[in-house]
Write a protein that holds these residues in place. Structure first.
Motif, short mmCIF file in Angstrom:
data_model
loop_
_atom_site.label_atom_id
_atom_site.label_comp_id
_atom_site.label_asym_id
_atom_site.label_seq_id
_atom_site.Cartn_x
_atom_site.Cartn_y
_atom_site.Cartn_z
N ASP A 10 3.28 49.29 12.93
CA ASP A 10 4.18 49.45 14.36
C ASP A 10 4.84 48.17 14.84
O ASP A 10 5.68 48.48 15.70
CB ASP A 10 3.03 49.89 15.52
N LEU A 11 4.39 47.03 14.53
CA LEU A 11 4.98 45.83 14.89
C LEU A 11 6.31 45.13 14.09
O LEU A 11 6.80 44.36 14.67
CB LEU A 11 3.93 44.59 14.84
N GLY A 29 10.91 42.57 14.66
CA GLY A 29 9.43 42.62 15.39
C GLY A 29 8.83 41.59 15.16
O GLY A 29 9.36 40.52 15.46
N GLU A 30 7.51 41.83 14.62
CA GLU A 30 6.47 40.66 14.60
C GLU A 30 6.03 40.75 13.41
O GLU A 30 5.52 41.86 12.87
CB GLU A 30 5.55 40.76 15.60
N ARG A 63 10.58 38.76 16.29
CA ARG A 63 10.32 37.92 17.43
C ARG A 63 9.35 36.87 17.25
O ARG A 63 8.81 35.89 18.08
CB ARG A 63 9.63 38.85 18.65
N PHE A 64 8.37 37.13 16.22
CA PHE A 64 7.19 36.27 15.68
C PHE A 64 6.82 36.17 14.35
O PHE A 64 7.12 37.21 13.74
CB PHE A 64 5.95 36.55 16.50
N MET A 93 12.20 30.04 17.81
CA MET A 93 10.91 29.87 17.06
C MET A 93 11.34 30.09 15.65
O MET A 93 10.68 29.18 14.73
CB MET A 93 10.28 31.18 17.43
N GLN A 94 12.28 30.56 15.21
CA GLN A 94 12.70 30.63 13.72
C GLN A 94 13.30 29.56 13.41
O GLN A 94 13.01 28.76 12.44
CB GLN A 94 13.70 32.09 13.50
N ASN A 95 13.93 28.70 14.22
CA ASN A 95 14.49 27.45 14.10
C ASN A 95 13.41 26.36 13.74
O ASN A 95 13.51 25.60 12.82
CB ASN A 95 15.38 27.01 15.02
#
Length: 123
Positions: A10-11, A29-30, A63-64, A93-95
């Motif tokens: 679901d994530l 998503g995550e 997102r994560f 966060m990705q950077n």
């Protein structure tokens, strides 16, 4: 009150598209230890070395992502071999992940490109 169980899938939503020799894998998503293998599984289902000349991983809507997500991405890169591959990213966060792991991944996979993006079109 009954609660619906929350499932790891679901994530994370993974989609793939193959067009004119280019395979685009999009993850939204995550991605964590509970669902990271889904990335490699989705990749394996649609990757055909004889038909794909270029691969793009679009993680710009994650997102994560934790270390297991990075490991799943690395496994895909190993399967691709030396074909041109791009990893699209855009969030802070990705950077940060790219700053830390990018140089090592670029040494391992010589045709790997990281590209910061807002929008992507395979053409």
């Amino acid at each position: 009150m009954n609660q619906v169980p929350f499932l790891p899938e679901d994530l994370l939503n993974i989609q793939s598209e193959r067009k004119e020799g280019c395979l685009v894998i999009t993850a939204c998503g995550e991605m964590d230890i509970s669902n990271a293998p889904m990335l490699h599984e989705a990749f394996q289902e649609c990757y055909c070395p004889n038909e794909v000349q270029r691969v793009i991983f679009d993680i710009s809507n994650l997102r994560f992502i934790d270390s297991e997500g990075i490991k799943a991405l690395e496994q895909c890169l190993k399967d691709i071999g030396g074909k041109p591959t791009t990893i699209l990213h855009k969030t802070r966060m990705q950077n940060r992940v790219i700053e830390i792991l990018g140089p090592d991944l670029e040494r391992q996979f010589q045709n790997l490109i990281f590209r910061r993006t807002e929008k992507f079109s395979p053409n």
